[in-house]
Design a protein around this motif. Structure first.
Motif, PDB file in Angstrom:
ATOM      1  N   GLN A   1      -7.290  -7.800  -0.190  1.00  0.00           N
ATOM      2  CA  GLN A   1      -7.134  -8.339  -1.541  1.00  0.00           C
ATOM      3  C   GLN A   1      -5.773  -9.013  -1.730  1.00  0.00           C
ATOM      4  O   GLN A   1      -5.556  -9.714  -2.716  1.00  0.00           O
ATOM      5  N   THR A   2      -4.847  -8.776  -0.797  1.00  0.00           N
ATOM      6  CA  THR A   2      -3.541  -9.441  -0.860  1.00  0.00           C
ATOM      7  C   THR A   2      -3.627 -10.756  -0.093  1.00  0.00           C
ATOM      8  O   THR A   2      -4.655 -11.079   0.513  1.00  0.00           O
TER       9      THR A   2
ATOM     10  N   THR B   1       0.832  -1.207   0.000  1.00  0.00           N
ATOM     11  CA  THR B   1       0.000   0.000   0.000  1.00  0.00           C
ATOM     12  C   THR B   1       0.864   1.254   0.000  1.00  0.00           C
ATOM     13  O   THR B   1       0.611   2.195  -0.766  1.00  0.00           O
TER      14      THR B   1
ATOM     15  N   THR C   1      -2.926  -7.149  -5.510  1.00  0.00           N
ATOM     16  CA  THR C   1      -4.339  -6.902  -5.176  1.00  0.00           C
ATOM     17  C   THR C   1      -5.299  -7.501  -6.215  1.00  0.00           C
ATOM     18  O   THR C   1      -6.473  -7.165  -6.247  1.00  0.00           O
TER      19      THR C   1
ATOM     20  N   GLU D   1      -8.524  -2.928   0.862  1.00  0.00           N
ATOM     21  CA  GLU D   1      -7.457  -3.110  -0.137  1.00  0.00           C
ATOM     22  C   GLU D   1      -6.465  -4.169   0.335  1.00  0.00           C
ATOM     23  O   GLU D   1      -5.996  -4.985  -0.457  1.00  0.00           O
TER      24      GLU D   1
END
Length: 548
Positions: free
Chosen positions: A444-445, A139, A180, A441
């Motif tokens: 998503q990893t 990020t 992601t 976010e």
């Protein structure tokens, strides 16, 4: 410097001291000779760095030795920054992230930022984004790169080194998007990266080939297997024909083995794994080796070869534990560096403001003294002058009192009370929404699969205060941090079991380990609490539904 020392050696070897004294014109001519050949003697710095970059992909130890020798002899501060970055990348490929962060952030002096060129400032930003990505802080890496690439003037640059750095930034952003699962966007970033690789050197060519391999990986994720295979066949042929660096070759073969694994052709997958691993087996590419060990374990597990599965799985677990530990130390180290930088920056700003205040006070005092002297001269020490002197004296005292009071107010505003540090104010709705978006976010990893995942590590990865993070998770996820992470892990492995038939053949112990759980029992208990059934029952239900 190298030319001068070379001249001295020539003088000692061929011209005895007496001869030089008696033939001064010869000495004069010899002293002029380096001036004429100086441009031809020293290799261009871009050629040296291009060679260092090739060594990075051939043998990281050689790359470090070679680049350090250049670093010692080169006095150009810009060149030193570039060389340290190459050395840092070599340490990162070895899995030594603490040393990678350390060497990359060394400086010649504290005021170096004042003299940096536009390119070096860009290069430093790229360096920080790359370090964050290496440490799994995707990020932060993405935010830095987005800020850099938002400058339209930069994207139109014709500067050779700037264009190469922009290409690397787009490649990093493609990787961030891949993490992601934004694979289509990732491929678009690779296309943009290739647009800036317009120089005819080895570094540009290697980055282009990397982009092809990354593209094939993203295409696999999009289930475009044959398109991915075609790219890999082409790039492997190109790599082999040019005898390219071993790391690049291993990377390509590892990606090709994934293709056959997805096709369920495990023997062929192992064949290409062995081919790729043979390239780096005797080199310290430990991060890449961990990837190979994991793929070996998966293939042998799918072939029900328990002996080799356990062998490679143990190698993977041991090496991955060391790498994760190094990453964790690297995160702590880079956070400390950033905090130190901000602290020094704040101190510098305070000192600058204080110096400005002192200058203003001196000017005021000089004006007052000058006015006083003028009044003394004009009025001849009259009674009115005495009154004016009293007035100015009070004015000076008032200015001093105001300055002291002003400094106190500044200090009180800039340094929050300790009680506020321990007990931060209640989080605002806007801040809460921002944290929830960051968590979305991050989800998503696959970072939550890491065994060493903790709230401190998550805080570092998404850049949120741990107390705020804990409060938002408790209030919005209706569970504590451990419950939140465990549910993400179970949902992830349950999805894989449902969508990837290969996972149905794996033992529950491997699924537990893959999901980041410390034991088979812990995995089973959490799995049952989340799904309402044991892992074995869940697997049998999926198999039964597929048959029907």
């Amino acid at each position: 410097m190298p030319v001068i020392s070379k001249k001295k050696r020539l003088n000692r070897a061929y011209f005895p001291e007496k001869s030089l004294k008696s033939n001064s014109w010869i000495l004069f001519f010899i002293s002029l000779f380096p001036v004429f050949i100086n441009g031809q003697e020293a290799p261009d710095f871009s050629i040296l760095t291009d060679k260092a970059f090739q060594k990075l992909y051939q043998n990281p130890d050689d790359c470090i030795s070679y680049s350090q020798s250049l670093l010692i002899s080169d006095k150009n501060p810009d060149h030193k920054i570039i060389l340290r970055k190459i050395i840092s990348q070599a340490y990162a490929l070895q899995g030594n992230y603490v040393q990678a962060v350390n060497i990359s952030n060394q400086k010649e002096d504290e005021n170096q930022n004042e003299h940096l060129s536009h390119f070096i400032q860009l290069f430093r930003d790229y360096n920080l984004a790359d370090q964050y990505q290496n440490l799994g802080l995707y990020t932060q890496s993405k935010k830095i790169i987005t800020g850099i690439l938002d400058d339209p003037k930069l994207l139109k640059s014709v500067h050779v080194m700037e264009r190469m750095t922009i290409a690397k930034l787009f490649q990093l952003q493609a990787i961030n998007s891949g993490v992601t699962r934004d694979y289509d966007i990732a491929i678009q970033y690779l296309d943009k990266s290739n647009l800036y690789l317009d120089q005819n050197n080895e570094e540009n060519r290697i980055i282009k080939q990397e982009n092809i391999i990354f593209r094939s990986t993203f295409l696999m994720k999009l289930n475009k297997l044959e398109e991915s295979k075609k790219l890999l066949d082409q790039v492997i042929q190109d790599i082999e024909s040019h005898r390219d660096p071993i790391f690049l070759s291993a990377f390509a073969y590892e990606s090709l083995s994934r293709y056959f694994f997805l096709k369920g052709d495990y023997p062929t997958s192992l064949k290409f794994l062995n081919e790729g691993f043979s390239k780096i087996e005797n080199q310290p590419y430990y991060d890449m080796k961990a990837i190979f060990y994991e793929l070996f374990a998966k293939n042998y597990l799918a072939l029900n070869n328990d002996e080799k599965y356990h062998y490679y799985n143990n190698l993977y677990t041991e090496l991955k534990t060391k790498i994760n530990s190094s990453k964790k130390e690297g995160i702590q180290y880079i956070v400390k560096l950033v905090e130190t930088y901000h602290h020094k920056n704040i101190e510098f700003q305070k000192q600058t403001k204080f110096n400005q205040f002192q200058i203003i006070m001196v000017i005021i005092l000089l004006l007052i003294l000058g006015t006083t002297a003028y009044l003394l001269y004009v009025s001849g020490r009259s009674k009115d002058l005495r009154k004016q002197l009293v007035f100015f004296k009070k004015l000076i005292e008032r200015e001093k009192a105001m300055s002291v009071q002003g400094e106190r107010v500044k200090n009180e505003m800039q340094i929050p009370p300790k009680s506020q540090e321990k007990d931060p104010p209640k989080i605002s709705k806007e801040k809460e929404d921002e944290i929830l978006q960051s968590l979305k976010e991050w989800e998503q990893t696959d970072n939550y699969l890491n065994k060493s995942m903790s709230i401190a590590v998550l805080s570092a990865q998404i850049g949120i205060n741990t107390k705020y993070l804990s409060e938002v998770i408790n209030n919005n996820k209706e569970k504590n941090f451990n419950g939140y992470i465990n549910e993400l892990r179970i949902n992830h492995i349950a999805h894989l079991l449902k969508t990837d038939p290969a996972y149905l053949n794996y033992k529950v112990s491997y699924l537990a380990e893959y999901s980041g759980f410390s034991s088979h029992g812990a995995f089973t208990n959490v799995f049952k609490s989340v799904t309402g059934m044991s892992p074995n029952t869940y697997i049998q239900e999926i198999i039964k539904n597929k048959r029907s």
